[in-house]
Design a protein around this motif. Structure first.
Motif, PDB file in Angstrom:
ATOM      1  N   ALA A  43       0.811  -1.214   0.000  1.00 51.37           N
ATOM      2  CA  ALA A  43       0.000   0.000   0.000  1.00 51.37           C
ATOM      3  C   ALA A  43       0.849   1.270   0.000  1.00 51.37           C
ATOM      4  CB  ALA A  43      -0.922   0.005   1.219  1.00 51.37           C
ATOM      5  N   ASP A  44       2.110   1.158   0.391  1.00 54.11           N
ATOM      6  CA  ASP A  44       2.983   2.333   0.517  1.00 54.11           C
ATOM      7  C   ASP A  44       3.977   2.375  -0.641  1.00 54.11           C
ATOM      8  OD1 ASP A  44       4.515   4.482   1.281  1.00 54.11           O
ATOM      9  OD2 ASP A  44       5.181   3.611   3.176  1.00 54.11           O
ATOM     10  N   LEU A  45       3.533   2.937  -1.752  1.00 53.01           N
ATOM     11  CA  LEU A  45       4.374   3.022  -2.944  1.00 53.01           C
ATOM     12  C   LEU A  45       4.925   4.430  -3.150  1.00 53.01           C
ATOM     13  CD1 LEU A  45       2.246   0.837  -5.367  1.00 53.01           C
ATOM     14  CD2 LEU A  45       4.227   0.155  -4.015  1.00 53.01           C
ATOM     15  N   ALA A  46       4.992   5.201  -2.086  1.00 58.52           N
ATOM     16  CA  ALA A  46       5.527   6.557  -2.163  1.00 58.52           C
ATOM     17  C   ALA A  46       7.054   6.523  -2.139  1.00 58.52           C
ATOM     18  CB  ALA A  46       5.024   7.376  -0.975  1.00 58.52           C
ATOM     19  N   SER A  47       7.659   7.561  -2.698  1.00 57.27           N
ATOM     20  CA  SER A  47       9.108   7.697  -2.569  1.00 57.27           C
ATOM     21  C   SER A  47       9.449   7.772  -1.090  1.00 57.27           C
ATOM     22  CB  SER A  47       9.593   8.966  -3.268  1.00 57.27           C
ATOM     23  OG  SER A  47       9.513   8.821  -4.656  1.00 57.27           O
ATOM     24  N   GLU A  48      10.496   7.066  -0.705  1.00 52.37           N
ATOM     25  CA  GLU A  48      10.949   6.960   0.683  1.00 52.37           C
ATOM     26  C   GLU A  48       9.966   6.212   1.572  1.00 52.37           C
ATOM     27  OE1 GLU A  48      12.602  10.557   2.304  1.00 52.37           O
ATOM     28  OE2 GLU A  48      13.321  11.181   0.328  1.00 52.37           O
ATOM     29  N   GLY A  49       9.025   5.480   0.970  1.00 52.90           N
ATOM     30  CA  GLY A  49       8.098   4.653   1.719  1.00 52.90           C
ATOM     31  C   GLY A  49       8.660   3.263   1.955  1.00 52.90           C
ATOM     32  N   VAL A  50       7.827   2.371   2.452  1.00 48.84           N
ATOM     33  CA  VAL A  50       8.255   1.020   2.800  1.00 48.84           C
ATOM     34  C   VAL A  50       8.754   0.267   1.566  1.00 48.84           C
ATOM     35  CG1 VAL A  50       7.526  -1.204   3.755  1.00 48.84           C
ATOM     36  CG2 VAL A  50       6.694   0.910   4.781  1.00 48.84           C
ATOM     37  N   PHE A  51       7.954   0.220   0.502  1.00 46.41           N
ATOM     38  CA  PHE A  51       8.344  -0.526  -0.696  1.00 46.41           C
ATOM     39  C   PHE A  51       9.604   0.077  -1.314  1.00 46.41           C
ATOM     40  CE2 PHE A  51       6.194  -3.725  -3.503  1.00 46.41           C
ATOM     41  CZ  PHE A  51       7.263  -3.908  -4.369  1.00 46.41           C
ATOM     42  N   ASP A  52       9.662   1.400  -1.365  1.00 46.58           N
ATOM     43  CA  ASP A  52      10.821   2.081  -1.926  1.00 46.58           C
ATOM     44  C   ASP A  52      12.088   1.729  -1.151  1.00 46.58           C
ATOM     45  OD1 ASP A  52      12.271   3.876  -3.579  1.00 46.58           O
ATOM     46  OD2 ASP A  52      11.961   5.499  -2.155  1.00 46.58           O
ATOM     47  N   SER A  53      12.006   1.690   0.163  1.00 50.37           N
ATOM     48  CA  SER A  53      13.158   1.353   0.990  1.00 50.37           C
ATOM     49  C   SER A  53      13.639  -0.072   0.711  1.00 50.37           C
ATOM     50  CB  SER A  53      12.806   1.519   2.468  1.00 50.37           C
ATOM     51  OG  SER A  53      13.919   1.248   3.285  1.00 50.37           O
ATOM     52  N   LEU A  54      12.695  -0.998   0.598  1.00 43.91           N
ATOM     53  CA  LEU A  54      13.061  -2.394   0.291  1.00 43.91           C
ATOM     54  C   LEU A  54      13.697  -2.497  -1.088  1.00 43.91           C
ATOM     55  CD1 LEU A  54       9.836  -4.047   1.691  1.00 43.91           C
ATOM     56  CD2 LEU A  54      12.138  -4.307   2.652  1.00 43.91           C
ATOM     57  N   LEU A  55      13.107  -1.828  -2.068  1.00 44.24           N
ATOM     58  CA  LEU A  55      13.626  -1.856  -3.433  1.00 44.24           C
ATOM     59  C   LEU A  55      15.024  -1.247  -3.499  1.00 44.24           C
ATOM     60  CD1 LEU A  55      13.207  -2.390  -6.464  1.00 44.24           C
ATOM     61  CD2 LEU A  55      11.955  -0.231  -6.594  1.00 44.24           C
ATOM     62  N   THR A  56      15.199  -0.115  -2.865  1.00 44.45           N
ATOM     63  CA  THR A  56      16.508   0.546  -2.852  1.00 44.45           C
ATOM     64  C   THR A  56      17.560  -0.334  -2.184  1.00 44.45           C
ATOM     65  OG1 THR A  56      15.491   2.733  -2.852  1.00 44.45           O
ATOM     66  CG2 THR A  56      17.762   2.595  -2.060  1.00 44.45           C
ATOM     67  N   GLY A  57      17.228  -0.888  -1.031  1.00 42.69           N
ATOM     68  CA  GLY A  57      18.165  -1.763  -0.331  1.00 42.69           C
ATOM     69  C   GLY A  57      18.549  -2.979  -1.152  1.00 42.69           C
ATOM     70  N   PHE A  58      17.569  -3.576  -1.808  1.00 42.33           N
ATOM     71  CA  PHE A  58      17.815  -4.732  -2.663  1.00 42.33           C
ATOM     72  C   PHE A  58      18.773  -4.375  -3.794  1.00 42.33           C
ATOM     73  CE2 PHE A  58      16.637  -6.953  -6.602  1.00 42.33           C
ATOM     74  CZ  PHE A  58      16.920  -8.263  -6.240  1.00 42.33           C
ATOM     75  N   VAL A  59      18.484  -3.287  -4.485  1.00 44.14           N
ATOM     76  CA  VAL A  59      19.298  -2.896  -5.637  1.00 44.14           C
ATOM     77  C   VAL A  59      20.721  -2.559  -5.212  1.00 44.14           C
ATOM     78  CG1 VAL A  59      19.616  -1.154  -7.441  1.00 44.14           C
ATOM     79  CG2 VAL A  59      17.356  -2.164  -7.065  1.00 44.14           C
ATOM     80  N   LEU A  60      20.887  -1.751  -4.176  1.00 41.87           N
ATOM     81  CA  LEU A  60      22.235  -1.366  -3.752  1.00 41.87           C
ATOM     82  C   LEU A  60      23.057  -2.565  -3.284  1.00 41.87           C
ATOM     83  CD1 LEU A  60      21.528   2.041  -1.991  1.00 41.87           C
ATOM     84  CD2 LEU A  60      22.600   1.649  -4.227  1.00 41.87           C
ATOM     85  N   ALA A  61      22.418  -3.498  -2.590  1.00 41.77           N
ATOM     86  CA  ALA A  61      23.143  -4.695  -2.153  1.00 41.77           C
ATOM     87  C   ALA A  61      23.543  -5.560  -3.339  1.00 41.77           C
ATOM     88  CB  ALA A  61      22.284  -5.501  -1.183  1.00 41.77           C
TER      89      ALA A  61
END
Length: 145
Positions: A43-61
């Protein structure tokens, strides 16, 4: 919520508190909390939201893992282009689509533009969003093992 999931997460790129909580729930095997966390992330597809944080962490790792000694990638580049073929084949189609529009930038691949991916996620069905979330959570949990 009456209990905690103790864990020290290695991936410091997942900065959102609820995203980190969801990862700890997954690692602890807590289905109740995982369900709650999944609903919140979807439900949280905003920039700097929950999904964004997971996606960013996944990509950077992952970008750090995909580095090949002696070969320096050129940025900006899509995550899909940077990923090894066997990794891309592991992702479900909705995840592959998101990774085609998610861009890694910075001198050493240190930043991620997730805005286009979040935009695409908003257009997807809930089932497709859940597939992407599952792929990302699985990848992040692999890094924690």
């Amino acid at each position: 919520m009456g209990h905690r999931h103790p864990s020290r997460l290695k991936n410091s790129e997942v900065g959102h508190a609820r995203a980190r909580w969801l990862l700890r729930a997954e690692l602890a095997g807590c289905e109740e909390c995982r369900g709650e966390g999944d609903r919140e992330a979807l439900a949280d597809l905003a920039s700097e939201g929950v999904f964004d944080s997971l996606l960013t962490g996944f990509v950077l790792a992952r970008v750090q893992q995909w580095r090949v000694p002696g070969r320096s990638p050129r940025y900006p580049a899509t995550v899909y282009r940077l990923a090894p073929v066997d990794e891309r084949d592991f992702w479900r189609e909705p995840t592959q689509h998101c990774m085609r529009v998610c861009t890694v930038a910075g001198a050493r691949g240190s930043s991620v533009d997730t805005v286009p991916a979040l935009r695409e996620l908003r257009l997807m069905s809930t089932a497709d969003r859940a597939s992407v979330l599952d792929d990302i959570i699985d990848g992040l949990c692999e890094d924690e093992a």
